[in-house]
Write a protein that holds these residues in place. Structure first.
Motif, PDB file in Angstrom:
ATOM      1  N   SER A 187       0.807  -1.214   0.000  1.00 33.90           N
ATOM      2  CA  SER A 187       0.000   0.000   0.000  1.00 33.90           C
ATOM      3  C   SER A 187       0.841   1.266   0.000  1.00 33.90           C
ATOM      4  O   SER A 187       0.320   2.357   0.231  1.00 33.90           O
ATOM      5  CB  SER A 187      -0.939  -0.003   1.214  1.00 33.90           C
ATOM      6  OG  SER A 187      -1.837  -1.071   1.120  1.00 33.90           O
ATOM      7  N   THR A 227      -4.657  -1.579  -3.095  1.00 29.27           N
ATOM      8  CA  THR A 227      -5.632  -1.876  -2.039  1.00 29.27           C
ATOM      9  C   THR A 227      -5.515  -3.313  -1.532  1.00 29.27           C
ATOM     10  O   THR A 227      -6.223  -3.682  -0.592  1.00 29.27           O
ATOM     11  CB  THR A 227      -7.065  -1.639  -2.552  1.00 29.27           C
ATOM     12  OG1 THR A 227      -7.256  -2.420  -3.741  1.00 29.27           O
ATOM     13  CG2 THR A 227      -7.292  -0.186  -2.876  1.00 29.27           C
ATOM     14  N   VAL A 232      -4.423  -3.208   2.112  1.00 30.47           N
ATOM     15  CA  VAL A 232      -5.507  -2.778   3.009  1.00 30.47           C
ATOM     16  C   VAL A 232      -6.508  -3.912   3.193  1.00 30.47           C
ATOM     17  O   VAL A 232      -6.957  -4.196   4.305  1.00 30.47           O
ATOM     18  CB  VAL A 232      -6.212  -1.522   2.425  1.00 30.47           C
ATOM     19  CG1 VAL A 232      -7.363  -1.093   3.313  1.00 30.47           C
ATOM     20  CG2 VAL A 232      -5.225  -0.385   2.259  1.00 30.47           C
ATOM     21  N   MET A 284      -5.375   3.339   6.125  1.00 26.08           N
ATOM     22  CA  MET A 284      -4.507   2.719   7.131  1.00 26.08           C
ATOM     23  C   MET A 284      -4.742   3.322   8.517  1.00 26.08           C
ATOM     24  O   MET A 284      -4.707   2.619   9.529  1.00 26.08           O
ATOM     25  CB  MET A 284      -3.038   2.883   6.725  1.00 26.08           C
ATOM     26  CG  MET A 284      -2.591   1.925   5.644  1.00 26.08           C
ATOM     27  SD  MET A 284      -2.605   0.228   6.226  1.00 26.08           S
ATOM     28  CE  MET A 284      -2.030  -0.628   4.796  1.00 26.08           C
ATOM     29  N   SER A 309     -13.049   1.625   7.222  1.00 19.58           N
ATOM     30  CA  SER A 309     -11.933   1.495   6.285  1.00 19.58           C
ATOM     31  C   SER A 309     -12.386   0.760   5.020  1.00 19.58           C
ATOM     32  O   SER A 309     -12.054   1.160   3.898  1.00 19.58           O
ATOM     33  CB  SER A 309     -10.781   0.749   6.951  1.00 19.58           C
ATOM     34  OG  SER A 309      -9.698   0.627   6.073  1.00 19.58           O
TER      35      SER A 309
END
Length: 557
Positions: free
Chosen positions: A193, A223, A226, A279, A290
């Motif tokens: 990321s 992504t 994440v 993050m 998120s």
């Protein structure tokens, strides 16, 4: 013989699977339902090699968004890459492999198959970044590939470590992980990321064609880190150091974007800023928010890249915003879509980005933050608006540069059709998603001046962007170079690498003693000798045959 247009065929296939995945994702969310499918590949005595697929709300929704954006990118690429040719078909199948690698990573609760998808993303992204085969593309591809390999190393160590738990199905052991596995996983996801100090590969990957940039920087490669942390959510821990790094990534990328003149690099740096925000919300244990921002960001960021690609396509392959001029007269539809995506990025109320960003910032205020963290969060909001409005001033509202060879007009094509669909979702997807997954049921109490602080910072950023536009040439060239090279972050990385390399050379003398002699070096020496003897025997096979025949003859007598 019927000739298929592969671009259109794959567009319809991905769009259909995306709609089916969205439908089942909503049902799974409504019923709070998960489905794990285990396919046995090999049964040998006590060894059972199986492939596991996980279907739940998170995987189905994310797969739906990835496939929807991929379908739009493939439709867009048909016009952008010049129709059907061997080169464009190679590009199409690389993009399809890229999407399949991402889906392999999304659907798997098994670290080993996640590693296959993770590695596939890194390898195919290298092939896509070097697609134009120039020196700049090769350098950018190497930076992208090698930086991502650092994250691969952390994931490989996690795979080895997880053998002690009995299997690689991490979804069953999330509550029992050692903290060191968490640190390794977070570091791996930080490289993917592009958080500090691994940020330099993300703007370098802009050497790829624009449709690839739209796909890579909205919903797939960047992504992936994440998404994996969302999957490992049970054992994430609040760390001030990691939170500070993510906040610094937000501010650092926004400052660099304010002094950049390459259109695609500005959008790439805005992606880096939004990844920092995701993050931050992850590290503060706001997992749902998120994921929500991950989905909404994918929609408006892919639209932003595709609109930028149309500008570049009609402007003689020019990416410098200083040479663009006033395109709102000649391309009103594309300009309108570009402005909608920019406003969604800034968090203008009632567009897609507003619902996720505003909720993250307001939830952030409920944590025990000091004043410095509070200021950095709001400063990053202002800087986002600043570089966005500066980009609009330069490329859309500023005087026409009257460059020759610019064929600028708006006509219906596959490119326009794809941005039309993405514009619709950039406006409505945020509110639809919030109502569907009931994120608006959280009651957040705060004073009125704190409530409107987010909007005030966005407006302040707009004013600051206008001032930056007017003061552009008061800075020296070295200052622009400093920001364009991301504060020479890659050079600092090289310095650290050089130091570590020198230390390893110094310690090499101690490594080449008994450990090497009785280990790898000694083993290879004996294997080499044995193979030479065997080769010598094979070369003299008639002699050997006669000697063995004589021995057996004597033995028989």
């Amino acid at each position: 013989m019927i000739k298929f247009n592969f671009y259109v065929v794959w567009f319809f296939m991905m769009l259909l699977i995306s709609m089916i995945s969205f439908y089942f994702g909503m049902i799974f969310n409504l019923l709070n339902y998960s489905l794990i499918i285990e396919v046995s590949l090999l049964n040998l005595n006590s060894v059972n090699l199986s492939y596991v697929l996980l279907f739940d709300f998170i995987s189905m929704m994310f797969m739906s968004v990835v496939l929807f954006i991929s379908s739009m990118v493939i439709l867009y690429s048909y016009s952008y890459m010049g129709g059907i040719s061997n080169s464009s078909l190679r590009f199409l199948f690389l993009v399809i492999l890229f999407v399949l690698s991402m889906i392999l990573m999304i659907m798997s609760p098994n670290l080993l198959s996640i590693m296959l998808g993770w590695d596939g993303l890194g390898l195919i992204s290298y092939c896509l970044v070097i697609y134009y085969m120039s020196n700049n593309s090769y350098v950018a591809g190497l930076i992208t590939c090698l930086t991502n390999r650092i994250g691969d190393a952390g994931l490989i160590i996690c795979i080895s470590w997880m053998l002690s738990y009995g299997s690689w199905h991490f979804i069953f052991y999330k509550d029992y992980f050692d903290s060191y596995i968490s640190w390794l996983m977070i570091m791996s996801c930080f490289t993917k990321s592009a958080q500090i100090p691994f940020s330099c590969w993300l703007p370098a990957a802009m050497a790829a064609p624009t449709p690839v940039s739209a796909l890579v920087h909205s919903s797939t490669l960047v992504t992936a880190g994440v998404y994996l942390l969302i999957r490992f959510n049970n054992n994430l821990f609040f760390s001030n150091t990691l939170l500070f790094i993510s906040l610094m990534t937000m501010v650092f990328s926004s400052i660099c974007a304010n002094f950049e003149f390459d259109l695609k690099k500005i959008i790439a740096l805005s992606t880096l800023s939004q990844l920092g925000l995701m993050m931050v919300s992850l590290l503060m244990n706001m997992i749902d928010l998120s994921f929500f921002h991950l989905l909404t960001h994918a929609m408006f960021k892919s639209l932003l890249f595709l609109c930028a690609g149309i500008f570049i396509f009609y402007m003689n392959d020019n990416q410098d915003i200083r040479l663009m001029g006033i395109v709102c007269n000649s391309m009103p539809f594309t300009t309108a879509c570009f402005n909608i995506s920019t406003m969604a990025l800034c968090g203008i109320p009632f567009l897609s980005g507003f619902y996720s960003k505003d909720l993250i910032v307001e939830s952030y205020l409920n944590f025990n933050m000091n004043t410095f963290m509070f200021i950095i969060m709001y400063l990053s909001l202002g800087l986002t608006s600043s570089y966005s409005i500066r980009l609009c001033y330069y490329s859309i509202m500023h005087n026409n540069k009257l460059m020759s060879l610019n064929l600028v007009f708006d006509k219906f094509s596959f490119m326009k059709l794809s941005i039309y669909f993405l514009t619709f979702f950039s406006v409505f997807f945020g509110c639809l998603q919030m109502w569907m997954i009931n994120l608006d049921l959280t009651l957040i109490m705060m004073p009125a001046y704190i409530k409107i602080m987010t909007l005030l910072m966005v407006m302040f950023g707009f004013w600051m962007g206008l001032e930056m536009f007017n003061l552009s040439y008061l800075f020296t060239n070295n200052f622009y170079l400093f920001n364009s090279k991301m504060w020479f972050l890659f050079s600092h990385s090289y310095f650290l690498y050089n130091k570590f390399y020198n230390v390893s050379i110094y310690s090499n003398n101690y490594l080449l003693m008994w450990g090497e002699y009785y280990g790898a070096v000694g083993l290879s020496y004996y294997l080499m000798n044995i193979s030479l003897k065997m080769q010598n025997l094979i070369n003299n096979n008639i002699k050997m045959f006669l000697i063995t025949f004589l021995i057996w003859f004597m033995f028989m007598i």
